[in-house]
Design a protein around this motif. Structure first.
Motif, PDB file in Angstrom:
ATOM      1  N   PHE A 336       0.979  20.735  45.059  1.00  8.26           N
ATOM      2  CA  PHE A 336       0.685  20.432  46.454  1.00  8.26           C
ATOM      3  C   PHE A 336       1.654  19.350  46.907  1.00  8.26           C
ATOM      4  CE2 PHE A 336      -2.632  18.682  49.645  1.00  8.26           C
ATOM      5  CZ  PHE A 336      -2.033  19.392  50.673  1.00  8.26           C
ATOM      6  N   VAL A 337       2.646  19.753  47.699  1.00 10.82           N
ATOM      7  CA  VAL A 337       3.756  18.889  48.064  1.00 10.82           C
ATOM      8  C   VAL A 337       3.796  18.733  49.580  1.00 10.82           C
ATOM      9  CG1 VAL A 337       6.263  18.580  47.883  1.00 10.82           C
ATOM     10  CG2 VAL A 337       5.012  19.757  46.061  1.00 10.82           C
ATOM     11  N   GLU A 338       4.181  17.546  50.061  1.00  9.35           N
ATOM     12  CA  GLU A 338       4.241  17.341  51.509  1.00  9.35           C
ATOM     13  C   GLU A 338       5.362  18.183  52.115  1.00  9.35           C
ATOM     14  OE1 GLU A 338       5.378  13.583  53.105  1.00  9.35           O
ATOM     15  OE2 GLU A 338       6.585  13.043  51.382  1.00  9.35           O
ATOM     16  N   THR A 339       5.312  18.326  53.420  1.00 11.98           N
ATOM     17  CA  THR A 339       6.187  19.282  54.097  1.00 11.98           C
ATOM     18  C   THR A 339       7.676  18.937  53.961  1.00 11.98           C
ATOM     19  OG1 THR A 339       5.582  18.082  56.124  1.00 11.98           O
ATOM     20  CG2 THR A 339       4.521  20.200  55.733  1.00 11.98           C
ATOM     21  N   THR A 340       8.042  17.666  53.987  1.00 16.89           N
ATOM     22  CA  THR A 340       9.444  17.322  53.768  1.00 16.89           C
ATOM     23  C   THR A 340       9.869  17.702  52.358  1.00 16.89           C
ATOM     24  OG1 THR A 340       9.352  15.486  55.351  1.00 16.89           O
ATOM     25  CG2 THR A 340      11.129  15.449  53.728  1.00 16.89           C
ATOM     26  N   GLY A 341       8.979  17.472  51.416  1.00 11.85           N
ATOM     27  CA  GLY A 341       9.311  17.681  50.011  1.00 11.85           C
ATOM     28  C   GLY A 341       9.454  19.123  49.589  1.00 11.85           C
ATOM     29  N   VAL A 342       9.080  20.080  50.441  1.00  4.26           N
ATOM     30  CA  VAL A 342       9.212  21.494  50.074  1.00  4.26           C
ATOM     31  C   VAL A 342      10.489  22.119  50.638  1.00  4.26           C
ATOM     32  CG1 VAL A 342       6.700  21.722  50.045  1.00  4.26           C
ATOM     33  CG2 VAL A 342       7.966  22.469  52.069  1.00  4.26           C
ATOM     34  N   ALA A 343      11.265  21.348  51.392  1.00  2.00           N
ATOM     35  CA  ALA A 343      12.423  21.912  52.081  1.00  2.00           C
ATOM     36  C   ALA A 343      13.420  22.546  51.115  1.00  2.00           C
ATOM     37  CB  ALA A 343      13.109  20.835  52.917  1.00  2.00           C
ATOM     38  N   CYS A 344      13.648  21.908  49.980  1.00  2.00           N
ATOM     39  CA  CYS A 344      14.630  22.449  49.039  1.00  2.00           C
ATOM     40  C   CYS A 344      14.150  23.742  48.398  1.00  2.00           C
ATOM     41  CB  CYS A 344      14.958  21.415  47.972  1.00  2.00           C
ATOM     42  SG  CYS A 344      15.895  20.021  48.615  1.00  2.00           S
ATOM     43  N   TRP A 345      12.869  23.817  48.103  1.00  2.00           N
ATOM     44  CA  TRP A 345      12.319  25.060  47.559  1.00  2.00           C
ATOM     45  C   TRP A 345      12.446  26.176  48.596  1.00  2.00           C
ATOM     46  CZ3 TRP A 345      11.563  27.757  43.534  1.00  2.00           C
ATOM     47  CH2 TRP A 345      10.622  28.800  43.492  1.00  2.00           C
ATOM     48  N   ALA A 346      12.212  25.838  49.850  1.00  2.00           N
ATOM     49  CA  ALA A 346      12.379  26.833  50.920  1.00  2.00           C
ATOM     50  C   ALA A 346      13.817  27.328  50.977  1.00  2.00           C
ATOM     51  CB  ALA A 346      11.980  26.225  52.264  1.00  2.00           C
ATOM     52  N   ALA A 347      14.777  26.453  50.687  1.00  2.00           N
ATOM     53  CA  ALA A 347      16.194  26.803  50.812  1.00  2.00           C
ATOM     54  C   ALA A 347      16.742  27.563  49.613  1.00  2.00           C
ATOM     55  CB  ALA A 347      17.023  25.540  51.036  1.00  2.00           C
ATOM     56  N   VAL A 348      16.324  27.210  48.394  1.00  2.00           N
ATOM     57  CA  VAL A 348      16.997  27.767  47.199  1.00  2.00           C
ATOM     58  C   VAL A 348      16.047  28.441  46.222  1.00  2.00           C
ATOM     59  CG1 VAL A 348      18.821  26.019  47.386  1.00  2.00           C
ATOM     60  CG2 VAL A 348      16.907  25.633  45.825  1.00  2.00           C
ATOM     61  N   GLY A 349      14.792  28.596  46.599  1.00  2.00           N
ATOM     62  CA  GLY A 349      13.823  29.181  45.672  1.00  2.00           C
ATOM     63  C   GLY A 349      14.193  30.564  45.176  1.00  2.00           C
ATOM     64  N   GLY A 350      14.988  31.291  45.963  1.00  2.00           N
ATOM     65  CA  GLY A 350      15.358  32.643  45.571  1.00  2.00           C
ATOM     66  C   GLY A 350      16.672  32.751  44.827  1.00  2.00           C
ATOM     67  N   VAL A 351      17.289  31.620  44.462  1.00  2.00           N
ATOM     68  CA  VAL A 351      18.584  31.639  43.776  1.00  2.00           C
ATOM     69  C   VAL A 351      18.449  32.296  42.399  1.00  2.00           C
ATOM     70  CG1 VAL A 351      20.277  30.158  42.620  1.00  2.00           C
ATOM     71  CG2 VAL A 351      19.597  29.682  44.972  1.00  2.00           C
ATOM     72  N   THR A 352      19.377  33.186  42.079  1.00  2.00           N
ATOM     73  CA  THR A 352      19.345  33.871  40.774  1.00  2.00           C
ATOM     74  C   THR A 352      20.673  33.785  40.029  1.00  2.00           C
ATOM     75  OG1 THR A 352      19.969  35.974  41.809  1.00  2.00           O
ATOM     76  CG2 THR A 352      17.604  35.534  41.541  1.00  2.00           C
ATOM     77  N   ASP A 353      21.729  33.263  40.680  1.00  2.00           N
ATOM     78  CA  ASP A 353      23.053  33.311  40.075  1.00  2.00           C
ATOM     79  C   ASP A 353      23.509  32.007  39.436  1.00  2.00           C
ATOM     80  OD1 ASP A 353      23.273  31.958  42.452  1.00  2.00           O
ATOM     81  OD2 ASP A 353      25.179  32.867  43.042  1.00  2.00           O
ATOM     82  N   ARG A 354      22.710  30.957  39.503  1.00  2.00           N
ATOM     83  CA  ARG A 354      23.072  29.685  38.881  1.00  2.00           C
ATOM     84  C   ARG A 354      21.838  28.828  38.718  1.00  2.00           C
ATOM     85  NH1 ARG A 354      26.282  26.377  43.681  1.00  2.00           N
ATOM     86  NH2 ARG A 354      25.090  27.163  45.447  1.00  2.00           N
ATOM     87  N   SER A 355      21.927  27.830  37.863  1.00  2.00           N
ATOM     88  CA  SER A 355      20.803  26.932  37.633  1.00  2.00           C
ATOM     89  C   SER A 355      20.781  25.841  38.691  1.00  2.00           C
ATOM     90  CB  SER A 355      20.888  26.309  36.240  1.00  2.00           C
ATOM     91  OG  SER A 355      22.116  25.601  36.073  1.00  2.00           O
ATOM     92  N   VAL A 356      19.586  25.565  39.205  1.00  2.00           N
ATOM     93  CA  VAL A 356      19.411  24.574  40.267  1.00  2.00           C
ATOM     94  C   VAL A 356      18.172  23.741  39.970  1.00  2.00           C
ATOM     95  CG1 VAL A 356      19.184  24.175  42.756  1.00  2.00           C
ATOM     96  CG2 VAL A 356      20.341  26.237  41.938  1.00  2.00           C
TER      97      VAL A 356
END
Length: 371
Positions: A336-356
């Protein structure tokens, strides 16, 4: 035993080269009014094989820090790194003492202030940095005043008051709040605990990357994604990766992926335009769920843009709907993360070609679920 020595590092202005000792209470470059950088001299390397048995906090990386022997630590740092997908892992910085990553920098500011013994400490914040400064000033026994914009989450202002700080609510936005705090910071005997202008804060946030490096056995992921408003976590990450590379402790720098809310994305716009600094930015930020990064005119904009480019990274933006969906998705995964803190997951959660690695940098209890 707590160290009582005065700091020996020197403030230096990245714009005009002006210098001042870091024992001064002058919080910005007197020539241009910009934020300071810190000249620490040559810092020794942090050796991976030397870390066993050290204190279980960010102070374990003492060679890389401009202060040592802290009296105000609350055990901050050493947060878990947890896989979310096959390529994306999350660093759980919402598990810090005040429930946000801002503790990393606030402990450095409070430790510096303790040694300088000012009459008062002043800070400004959209909530998390103010909470962290209030908590660490309480630990240090320093009187503290925190300026916040109207509309700041009552849960965050409640935290600030709970730590005994005086709370000042400023009509208007984040920029108006910063202006009010800076006016107060000019009073004699005042230490301005600015997470933007004071570079000691950046040397605290850089421990985020040192922890990832240690956790991964002396390596770093292909990319590190960070939410960017004033850029304190990103610039700390840039410091750490530069230090690790200079000491031969990594063989490449990871790309820095800077994430902004689409509603307030001046840096992303400048990056895409190939600009070195901001231009034509409106004075007021549009409303966004990512209130912690809703900064229309970050004072370190030039440095942020340069750091992303030098790393081979990029800027990404996320919509309000993506922020809502990311918060719900993480909550369904147990975070359970605050709204600012989820921005990066929203941006790169679907990345499959490199480690993040992404930071989950503030607890959801601070703001609740997005409406």
């Amino acid at each position: 035993m707590a160290d009582t020595r005065m700091p020996t590092a020197t403030y230096i202005c990245p714009q005009d080269g002006s210098r001042a000792g870091s024992t001064t209470l002058t919080w910005c470059c007197p020539a241009c009014g910009g934020p300071w950088d810190l000249d620490t001299g040559a810092l020794p390397p942090v050796r991976l094989d030397s870390l066993g048995g050290r204190v279980n906090s960010l102070w374990r990386y003492e060679e890389a820090l401009p202060l040592s022997g802290p009296a105000v630590s609350l055990g901050e740092g050493r947060t878990p790194l947890v896989p979310l997908t096959g390529q994306v892992s999350a660093k759980l910085d919402f598990l810090m003492p005040t429930l946000s990553f801002k503790d990393r920098g606030a402990v450095m500011l409070a430790e510096l202030a303790r040694r300088l013994s000012p009459d008062r400490v002043v800070a400004d914040s959209s909530g998390n940095a103010g909470t962290a400064v209030a908590a660490y000033c309480a630990r240090a026994g320093l009187p503290c005043t925190v300026y916040v914009p109207e509309g700041t989450s009552p849960k965050k202002t409640g935290q600030i008051r709970a730590h005994g700080a005086r709370l000042v609510t400023v009509p208007g936005d984040r920029e108006a709040t910063a202006a009010a705090a800076r006016a107060a910071a000019g009073a004699p005997g005042t230490f301005y605990a600015s997470h933007v202008f004071n570079p000691y804060f950046l040397h605290g946030t850089k421990t985020y990357v040192y922890e990832i490096w240690e956790e991964l056995g002396g390596t770093l992921p292909d990319a590190i994604a960070v939410p960017v408003g004033n850029g304190t976590l990103l610039l700390g990450a840039a410091l750490a990766t530069a230090e690790l590379l200079a000491h031969g402790l990594i063989d490449r720098r990871p790309a820095l992926i800077a994430v902004q809310a689409e509603a307030v994305s001046p840096l992303a716009a400048a990056f895409r335009a190939g600009a070195e600094e901001l231009s034509g930015v409106p004075d007021r930020a549009r409303p966004t769920l990512a209130e912690g990064i809703a900064i229309p005119r970050p004072p370190r904009a030039r440095q942020i843009l340069a750091a992303v480019r030098e790393s081979g990274g990029t800027f990404l933006t996320v919509t309000e709907d993506q922020i809502r969906a990311a918060q719900e998705d993480l909550a369904a995964r147990g975070f359970f993360v605050e709204t600012t803190g989820v921005a990066c997951w929203a941006a790169v959660g679907g990345v499959t070609d490199r480690s993040v690695v992404v930071p989950l940098c503030g607890a959801g209890l601070k703001t609740g679920l997005a409406p």
